[in-house]
Design a protein around this motif. Structure first.
Motif, PDB file in Angstrom:
ATOM      1  N   LEU A 149      -3.770  -3.398   0.314  1.00  0.00           N
ATOM      2  CA  LEU A 149      -3.924  -3.780   1.718  1.00  0.00           C
ATOM      3  C   LEU A 149      -4.947  -4.894   1.890  1.00  0.00           C
ATOM      4  O   LEU A 149      -4.772  -5.787   2.721  1.00  0.00           O
ATOM      5  CB  LEU A 149      -4.356  -2.558   2.528  1.00  0.00           C
ATOM      6  CG  LEU A 149      -4.500  -2.753   4.047  1.00  0.00           C
ATOM      7  CD1 LEU A 149      -3.168  -3.192   4.658  1.00  0.00           C
ATOM      8  CD2 LEU A 149      -4.993  -1.468   4.702  1.00  0.00           C
ATOM      9  N   LEU A 203      -4.352   1.390  -3.502  1.00  0.00           N
ATOM     10  CA  LEU A 203      -4.178   1.320  -2.045  1.00  0.00           C
ATOM     11  C   LEU A 203      -5.156   0.340  -1.411  1.00  0.00           C
ATOM     12  O   LEU A 203      -4.797  -0.422  -0.511  1.00  0.00           O
ATOM     13  CB  LEU A 203      -4.367   2.711  -1.429  1.00  0.00           C
ATOM     14  CG  LEU A 203      -3.409   3.809  -1.884  1.00  0.00           C
ATOM     15  CD1 LEU A 203      -3.784   5.140  -1.235  1.00  0.00           C
ATOM     16  CD2 LEU A 203      -1.967   3.459  -1.534  1.00  0.00           C
ATOM     17  N   MET A 245       0.833  -1.198   0.000  1.00  0.00           N
ATOM     18  CA  MET A 245       0.000   0.000   0.000  1.00  0.00           C
ATOM     19  C   MET A 245       0.874   1.256   0.000  1.00  0.00           C
ATOM     20  O   MET A 245       0.591   2.224  -0.706  1.00  0.00           O
ATOM     21  CB  MET A 245      -0.917   0.004   1.225  1.00  0.00           C
ATOM     22  CG  MET A 245      -1.893   1.161   1.255  1.00  0.00           C
ATOM     23  SD  MET A 245      -2.986   1.149   2.702  1.00  0.00           S
ATOM     24  CE  MET A 245      -1.791   1.493   3.993  1.00  0.00           C
TER      25      MET A 245
END
Length: 407
Positions: free
Chosen positions: A265, A261, A143
């Motif tokens: 994650l 992002l 991320m």
């Protein structure tokens, strides 16, 4: 297996914070060039092939310097080797901010070398310091990589406009690299060299070269990375060929990278829900393919949705590539070796993508052909994922031989 340092045992978030700061620097050098490519080409009078080399050189160096990272780790220790990589990156970014063409290329080459060193060392350090949550922490690391890439793509043109020169826009990223170097060097314990348990024996690498599982992980890393570096290096240019302006093309790339992002994650968490990682990776590759088609083949009205889907697919795909390195290795020493192999050979394979696009653009701007090339890489990545995503793990048996076991 050696225990993490006392400071890091008490404060694992301290290591994670340092890891994030370092990771933020491993993509702006790659993503910041793309929005300015046409400006650089016009300013320096470079051909399409010469500009293509600027997108290909750093990816080649990512692969070529991945094995160097482990040699430096044996000689200096992993922490000192990473400091050296950050120092080299800072110098490279200053050199690259130059209208003297040889220095522009030298800085670009050295930036790729520095990222190759740092990017190879970090997965092994994650496995060592936080072995129980290594797959999730790898998602956090990915991320941070994606965030750094988004910042590079979105802020470089505004910085260049604000500072009055594309060279200052590129060179400004050296400041972030210097901050990371000072933080890592001053805050992370720097033992003089790795202990014998930190780095596998010299014979482990040849054994990995004979492992089908290691090559499957490497193939997936290479194919999905090729897509990533085509997007980093060429997406704004391709969108400008479709009629968009320089700034909007850069923001579409930044939007795509920002969307990475979420899946960077989330993908490792999602992969934990199934028996293995194959369904997650195949879903991500489907998102990637959809984003490519919407951005480059569909009407321009679909461009923002395409950027979102592409980002969601690519963020998770890269996160899973790094996660597979951790999950397919039983020790952090093997994780370091597999990281070196997967990123070394994988990035050399990845370099074929930006180079091929540059060659094609020299003779034609046929979007149908370019989309076909990109979808071919998607298909290859999905094929390797079907093999590498199975529940297998590399380990060393009692006789010191590399074995593949089910888990």
């Amino acid at each position: 297996m050696p225990m993490p340092s006392t400071v890091l045992r008490r404060h694992p978030l301290f290591f994670i914070a340092l890891m994030i700061l370092v990771a933020l620097n491993l993509r702006p050098a790659l993503s910041s060039m793309a929005p300015l490519l046409m400006r650089i080409q016009q300013d320096l009078g470079l051909s399409a092939s010469a500009i293509g080399a600027l997108t290909t050189l750093p990816v080649v160096c990512l692969g070529a310097f991945a094995p160097v990272a482990l040699r430096l780790s044996r000689r200096l220790g992993a922490e000192r080797a990473l400091s050296l990589g950050l120092l080299l990156l800072t110098i490279a970014l200053v050199l690259r901010a130059n209208s003297y063409t040889p220095l522009l290329y030298l800085g670009t080459l050295l930036a790729g070398a520095a990222i190759g060193i740092a990017g190879t060392l970090l997965p092994g350090l994650v496995k060592r310091e936080l072995p129980q949550g290594a797959d999730v922490v790898t998602g956090v690391y990915t991320m941070a990589l994606c965030l750094g890439g988004a910042l590079g793509a979105g802020l470089t043109v505004p910085l260049a406009d604000l500072l009055g020169d594309w060279r200052f826009g590129l060179g400004s990223w050296a400041v972030l690299a210097l901050i990371a170097l000072l933080a890592w060097r001053s805050s992370m314990p720097h033992p003089p060299r790795s202990t014998p348990d930190d780095v596998p024996t010299q014979g482990a690498r040849p054994q990995l070269m004979r492992s089908l599982l290691a090559w499957q992980v490497t193939g997936y890393m290479g194919c999905q990375s090729s897509l990533a570096y085509i997007i980093f290096g060429w997406l704004p240019v391709l969108l400008q060929y479709r009629g968009l302006g320089e700034s909007e093309a850069g923001w579409l790339l930044a939007t795509s990278i920002t969307c990475q992002l979420a899946t960077a994650l989330g993908a490792p968490w999602l992969a934990r829900l199934g028996r293995d990682q194959r369904p997650t990776i195949l879903a991500l590759m489907t998102l990637t393919a959809s984003g490519i088609v919407l951005l480059l083949a569909a009407p321009l009205a679909w461009r923002w949705l395409g950027a979102v889907l592409l980002g969601l697919g690519q963020g998770g795909s890269f996160s899973m590539a790094l996660t597979l390195i951790v999950l397919r290795s039983n020790t952090h020493a093997l994780a370091s070796q597999l990281s070196s192999m997967a990123q070394g050979f994988g990035y050399l394979l990845a370099a074929t993508g930006p180079l091929l696009v540059g060659i094609l653009l020299e003779y034609s701007q046929n979007m149908t052909l370019l989309v076909a090339v990109l979808l071919t890489y998607v298909t290859l990545a999905a094929t390797f994922a079907l093999l590498a995503g199975r529940r297998r793990r590399l380990d060393i048996d009692d006789q010191g031989r590399l074995v593949t076991v089910r888990h």
